[in-house]
Design a protein around this motif. Structure first.
Motif, PDB file in Angstrom:
ATOM      1  N   ARG A 320       0.851  -1.180   0.000  1.00 51.12           N
ATOM      2  CA  ARG A 320       0.000   0.000   0.000  1.00 51.12           C
ATOM      3  C   ARG A 320       0.890   1.234   0.000  1.00 51.12           C
ATOM      4  O   ARG A 320       1.795   1.345   0.828  1.00 51.12           O
ATOM      5  N   CYS A 321       0.645   2.137  -0.909  1.00 50.44           N
ATOM      6  CA  CYS A 321       1.394   3.395  -0.887  1.00 50.44           C
ATOM      7  C   CYS A 321       0.833   4.277   0.229  1.00 50.44           C
ATOM      8  O   CYS A 321      -0.333   4.167   0.595  1.00 50.44           O
ATOM      9  N   ASP A 322       1.687   5.140   0.758  1.00 51.50           N
ATOM     10  CA  ASP A 322       1.321   5.964   1.911  1.00 51.50           C
ATOM     11  C   ASP A 322       0.275   7.015   1.493  1.00 51.50           C
ATOM     12  O   ASP A 322       0.570   7.859   0.634  1.00 51.50           O
ATOM     13  N   PRO A 323      -0.925   6.981   2.089  1.00 55.32           N
ATOM     14  CA  PRO A 323      -1.972   7.922   1.650  1.00 55.32           C
ATOM     15  C   PRO A 323      -1.583   9.381   1.863  1.00 55.32           C
ATOM     16  O   PRO A 323      -1.901  10.238   1.029  1.00 55.32           O
ATOM     17  N   ALA A 324      -0.886   9.685   2.964  1.00 56.34           N
ATOM     18  CA  ALA A 324      -0.536  11.091   3.235  1.00 56.34           C
ATOM     19  C   ALA A 324       0.447  11.615   2.180  1.00 56.34           C
ATOM     20  O   ALA A 324       0.321  12.743   1.691  1.00 56.34           O
TER      21      ALA A 324
END
Ligand SMILES: [Zn+2]
Length: 398
Positions: A320-324
């Motif tokens: 998962r890529c970092d949402p922030a």
């Protein structure tokens, strides 16, 4: 920014000249062509005011800043597949160097490290993210492994690596993020008319090798009901795997390798081997699909009276890529009038390996026709300028 983007495009053209085979772009690990490309990248890093070093595997690392601010890494790979395009991997490194140039003389909020990984494609040795794993100080793979000509990985490391380099991880102690810009390698952005996309996750995948063993026999004398045809079983398995992926709706399944033995028109195949590549963003659903595929193989083999041996070569989780970080890139894109869509990456990238140690984010750049791993790879200077603006804003801003 457009001057910097034009420079990145010209540099991609220059790097394309670093090749093992004239007339194509082939730059595999541990070859003089790979080192020639690295020398060019290092010269551009030095021009941008970066400190540079080469690690024991042959990765090139350029750093800007004194280490007293939070650090952002921008990276990608400079090896290629055989007969490659000029942007897969290299564009991400050139954007990192461009970012360093844009921030020269400014007071950016972050230190910048550009990591140029020496082997992501595994096109020469059967390696798996060798460059980025070595960058992180992971143990080397079996250096006795050989390429198709019998040369060892050890000989490649001797040529490309820096024997005097300090062992251990090259990840800066102040690193807070890893950003990778990469051509999309798919048609989604082009079809939707967007120059850039924010990657939500990198799809996990499993690779199986299925070896089937029946009985070879005369094509004219063995009745259909008495055959144990290994290829017919393989063909049925391939179509059933495709159907299972379709039923899921989001999975993809590909049979890309087929070997049939003895391989004569008048002999019933006694042996067949196929690969099955399965991918799904959702790890649980991929595990379920993998189980269904294995069960299906057993059923087909049983019904057809052939033996099936299944080997799972690898089974990588989704990342998962970092949402922030994704939102920071999106805000930077909006500031230049874009509204990048979110999309998953169906292909693996060095970010997968970095994600064990630091939050990662990926920016996709639209590529013509979604084509990659092909000399026809193409991006526009305007799209490269947009990607550079986004990365520069994230590194430069708070
Ligand atoms: Zn790549």
């Amino acid at each position: 920014m457009s001057a910097a983007a034009a420079r990145a495009m010209a540099r991609a053209d220059e790097l394309a000249g670093c090749t093992e085979r004239p007339g194509e772009i082939t730059r595999r690990y541990g070859t003089p062509a790979l080192i020639a490309a690295r020398d060019l990248l290092e010269a551009w890093m030095l021009e941008a005011g970066m400190r540079t070093r080469v690690d024991r595997a042959g990765n090139l690392i350029g750093t800007l800043g004194a280490g007293d601010r939070p650090g952002i890494l921008i990276g990608s790979h400079f090896d290629t597949v055989v007969d490659a395009g000029r942007y897969d991997g290299t564009l991400g490194i050139l954007l990192g160097i461009g970012c360093g140039e844009e921030l020269a003389g400014a007071e950016p909020a972050h230190d910048l490290t550009v990591a140029a990984f020496c082997d992501e494609e595994g096109a020469r040795f059967p390696t798996d993210y060798f460059g980025s794993r070595a960058f992180l100080g992971r143990p080397l793979p079996d250096v006795a492994m050989t390429d198709a000509e019998g040369a060892t990985l050890a000989s490649g490391i001797e040529l490309a690596g820096n024997g005097a380099a300090e062992p251990g991880s090259g990840l800066p102690a102040n690193a807070v993020a890893y950003l990778e810009a990469h051509i999309e390698q798919g048609p989604v952005l082009e079809a939707a008319g967007h120059p850039l996309g924010i990657v939500t996750s990198i799809t996990g995948g499993a690779k199986l090798m299925v070896a089937l063993r029946g009985t070879a026999g005369h094509a004219g004398t063995v009745p259909m009901g008495l055959r144990r045809d290994a290829f017919s079983a393989a063909a049925e398995i391939a179509l059933a795997a495709e159907a299972l992926a379709r039923d899921d709706g989001e999975a993809v399944a590909t049979v890309g390798q087929v070997a049939v033995s003895p391989g004569a028109a008048n002999v019933i195949p006694g042996r067949a081997a196929i690969s099955i590549d399965l991918r799904h963003q959702d790890d649980n659903r991929r595990a379920g699909l993998l189980a269904r595929v294995r069960q299906m193989i057993a059923e087909v083999a049983d019904r057809r009276g052939v033996d099936a041996a299944v080997e799972v070569i690898h089974d990588e989780r989704s990342v998962r890529c970092d949402p922030a970080l994704g939102e920071r890139m999106r805000a930077a894109a909006r500031a230049i009038g874009l509204d990048p869509p979110s999309l998953p990456s169906g292909a693996g990238h060095d970010a997968v390996i970095l994600s064990d140690h630091v939050p990662v984010a990926m920016l996709f750049v639209r590529c013509a026709g979604g084509i990659s791993h092909n000399p026809a790879e193409s991006v526009t200077t305007a799209d490269v300028a947009a990607a550079l603006a986004v990365l520069t804003a994230v590194v430069g801003g708070e």
